[in-house]
Design an enzyme around this catalytic site. Structure first.
Site, PDB file in Angstrom:
ATOM      1  N   MET A   1       0.842  -1.197   0.000  1.00  0.00           N
ATOM      2  CA  MET A   1       0.000   0.000   0.000  1.00  0.00           C
ATOM      3  C   MET A   1       0.878   1.248   0.000  1.00  0.00           C
ATOM      4  O   MET A   1       0.418   2.349   0.303  1.00  0.00           O
ATOM      5  CB  MET A   1      -0.940  -0.006   1.206  1.00  0.00           C
TER       6      MET A   1
ATOM      7  N   LEU B   1       6.725   3.236   1.355  1.00  0.00           N
ATOM      8  CA  LEU B   1       7.638   2.095   1.470  1.00  0.00           C
ATOM      9  C   LEU B   1       8.771   2.327   2.470  1.00  0.00           C
ATOM     10  O   LEU B   1       9.325   3.417   2.558  1.00  0.00           O
ATOM     11  CB  LEU B   1       8.224   1.771   0.090  1.00  0.00           C
TER      12      LEU B   1
ATOM     13  N   GLY C   1      11.069  -2.744   5.354  1.00  0.00           N
ATOM     14  CA  GLY C   1      10.296  -3.990   5.403  1.00  0.00           C
ATOM     15  C   GLY C   1       9.773  -4.349   4.024  1.00  0.00           C
ATOM     16  O   GLY C   1       9.937  -5.478   3.541  1.00  0.00           O
ATOM     17  N   HIS C   2       9.160  -3.373   3.355  1.00  0.00           N
ATOM     18  CA  HIS C   2       8.667  -3.615   1.991  1.00  0.00           C
ATOM     19  C   HIS C   2       9.828  -3.954   1.048  1.00  0.00           C
ATOM     20  O   HIS C   2       9.739  -4.882   0.232  1.00  0.00           O
ATOM     21  CB  HIS C   2       7.990  -2.356   1.424  1.00  0.00           C
TER      22      HIS C   2
ATOM     23  N   ARG D   1       2.465   2.960   9.488  1.00  0.00           N
ATOM     24  CA  ARG D   1       1.724   3.668  10.539  1.00  0.00           C
ATOM     25  C   ARG D   1       2.643   4.251  11.615  1.00  0.00           C
ATOM     26  O   ARG D   1       2.201   5.111  12.373  1.00  0.00           O
ATOM     27  CB  ARG D   1       0.682   2.742  11.173  1.00  0.00           C
TER      28      ARG D   1
HETATM   29  P1  AMP Z   1       1.424  -2.893   3.455  1.00  0.00           P
HETATM   30  O1  AMP Z   1       1.966  -1.830   2.573  1.00  0.00           O
HETATM   31  O2  AMP Z   1       1.378  -2.506   4.896  1.00  0.00           O
HETATM   32  O3  AMP Z   1       0.150  -3.500   2.943  1.00  0.00           O
HETATM   33  O4  AMP Z   1       2.486  -4.056   3.389  1.00  0.00           O
HETATM   34  C1  AMP Z   1       2.841  -4.665   2.177  1.00  0.00           C
HETATM   35  C2  AMP Z   1       3.624  -5.897   2.470  1.00  0.00           C
HETATM   36  O5  AMP Z   1       4.787  -5.576   3.204  1.00  0.00           O
HETATM   37  C3  AMP Z   1       2.826  -6.912   3.315  1.00  0.00           C
HETATM   38  O6  AMP Z   1       3.067  -8.220   2.816  1.00  0.00           O
HETATM   39  C4  AMP Z   1       3.407  -6.704   4.684  1.00  0.00           C
HETATM   40  O7  AMP Z   1       3.313  -7.852   5.507  1.00  0.00           O
HETATM   41  C5  AMP Z   1       4.857  -6.397   4.352  1.00  0.00           C
HETATM   42  N1  AMP Z   1       5.488  -5.666   5.454  1.00  0.00           N
HETATM   43  C6  AMP Z   1       5.036  -4.551   6.074  1.00  0.00           C
HETATM   44  N2  AMP Z   1       5.862  -4.213   7.079  1.00  0.00           N
HETATM   45  C7  AMP Z   1       6.841  -5.145   7.109  1.00  0.00           C
HETATM   46  C8  AMP Z   1       7.996  -5.358   7.938  1.00  0.00           C
HETATM   47  N3  AMP Z   1       8.299  -4.546   8.947  1.00  0.00           N
HETATM   48  N4  AMP Z   1       8.784  -6.418   7.666  1.00  0.00           N
HETATM   49  C9  AMP Z   1       8.485  -7.263   6.644  1.00  0.00           C
HETATM   50  N5  AMP Z   1       7.419  -7.131   5.835  1.00  0.00           N
HETATM   51  C10 AMP Z   1       6.613  -6.079   6.061  1.00  0.00           C
END
Ligand code: AMP
Length: 274
Positions: free
Chosen positions: A26, A29, A32-33, A180
């Site tokens: 989403m 970035l 983690g992403h 967040r």
């Molecule tokens: P989001 O943008 O929050 O929907 O996250 C996109 C992807 O990144 C999802 O598969 C999340 O689980 C992964 N993600 C988010 N934060 C982390 C993190 N700290 N470590 C590893 N993967 C992450």
């Protein structure tokens, strides 16, 4: 890196591509992403990230409108690590979709206070998978419940897509990276690492205290520090039901609010790493 914004562009650009690795996000970035993109690149397939703040997975009183949107810097970050494509559709992408009803596991943990959330997640994943048809798709274990729901969904509906769950990337002080985190006040950011400290404390003491006491002491400590706990517990790693006695493996998971920012985190423990 090619930037694609329409389904037609995807069809024209990717029709000949077999073997894509997909990383849905989403946006906003962080490392983690990016670890998912880097993990995907190890398989030597073309990588495609998606950036779409999915309105279907936010409840009426949730933070869809204030979810951080940083497209320009997201694109730069993806370019820097040699992602091949990024798909950034318009909001219409989420219109007129076949609604996917998530199975009963979706009612545990995050599902309890976020009704319909995982229906929204699977509905958009169904659409993204159908449009891109990757060979592999990469998700973070930070969203563990989401990961197992997508894995099960893909097993039945997209057996040609291999689903990967990659480790949680953390800040130096242990806080799981999350878009967040940027919404936390300075004071809340200071206490936020207590989430991970609580999880590691439970893990350390899992064979010493009852689960009930572990959760009770951690909850008291978090509440003293202004956390409003949505759930905190020790759960079966497959069906996400609460377990009272740790045997071979378990998921220690939490969702808690600091101010009006909801954070989640987890640790998976197995007999070999306790
Ligand atoms: P989001 O943008 O929050 O929907 O996250 C996109 C992807 O990144 C999802 O598969 C999340 O689980 C992964 N993600 C988010 N934060 C982390 C993190 N700290 N470590 C590893 N993967 C992450």
């Amino acid at each position: 890196m090619k930037i694609l914004t329409t389904e037609d562009a995807i069809k024209t650009e990717l029709i000949e591509k077999r073997g894509l690795s997909l990383i849905p996000t989403m946006g906003n970035l962080h490392s983690g992403h990016l670890s998912l993109v880097k993990g995907a690149k190890k398989y030597n397939l073309k990588t495609i990230a998606t950036i779409f703040v999915n309105p279907l997975q936010f409840g009426p009183n949730e933070d869809f409108n204030r979810y951080p949107r940083t497209i320009e810097s997201d694109i730069k970050k993806l370019e820097k690590i040699d992602c091949d494509y990024v798909f950034i559709p318009e909001i219409d992408f989420a219109k007129n979709l076949e609604i996917i009803k998530a199975p009963s596991i979706s009612l545990e943990l995050c599902g309890k206070n976020r009704p319909g959330h995982f229906d929204g997640v699977l509905t958009i994943i169904n659409k993204i998978f159908s449009v891109i048809l990757p060979t592999k798709a990469f998700f973070g274990l930070k969203d563990y419940q989401q990961f197992i729901l997508i894995k099960e969904f893909a097993k039945v509906n997209f057996p040609g897509i291999q689903i990967f769950g990659l480790p949680i990337i953390r800040e130096k002080d242990g806080l799981a990276m999350s878009s967040r985190n940027n919404l936390l006040s300075r004071d809340d950011r200071k206490v936020a690492p207590l989430i991970y400290e609580s999880l590691t404390w439970i893990k350390k003491n899992i064979n010493k205290l009852s689960n009930e006491d572990l959760i009770k002491f951690s909850t008291e400590n978090l509440k003293k520090n202004n956390f409003e706990i949505d759930y905190l517990g020790v759960y079966d790693i497959s069906n996400l039901k609460e377990i009272n006695n740790f045997k071979e493996s378990a998921l220690i998971a939490i969702a808690a609010k600091l101010g009006n920012v909801r954070l989640i985190d987890n640790i998976i423990i197995t007999n070999d790493n306790t």
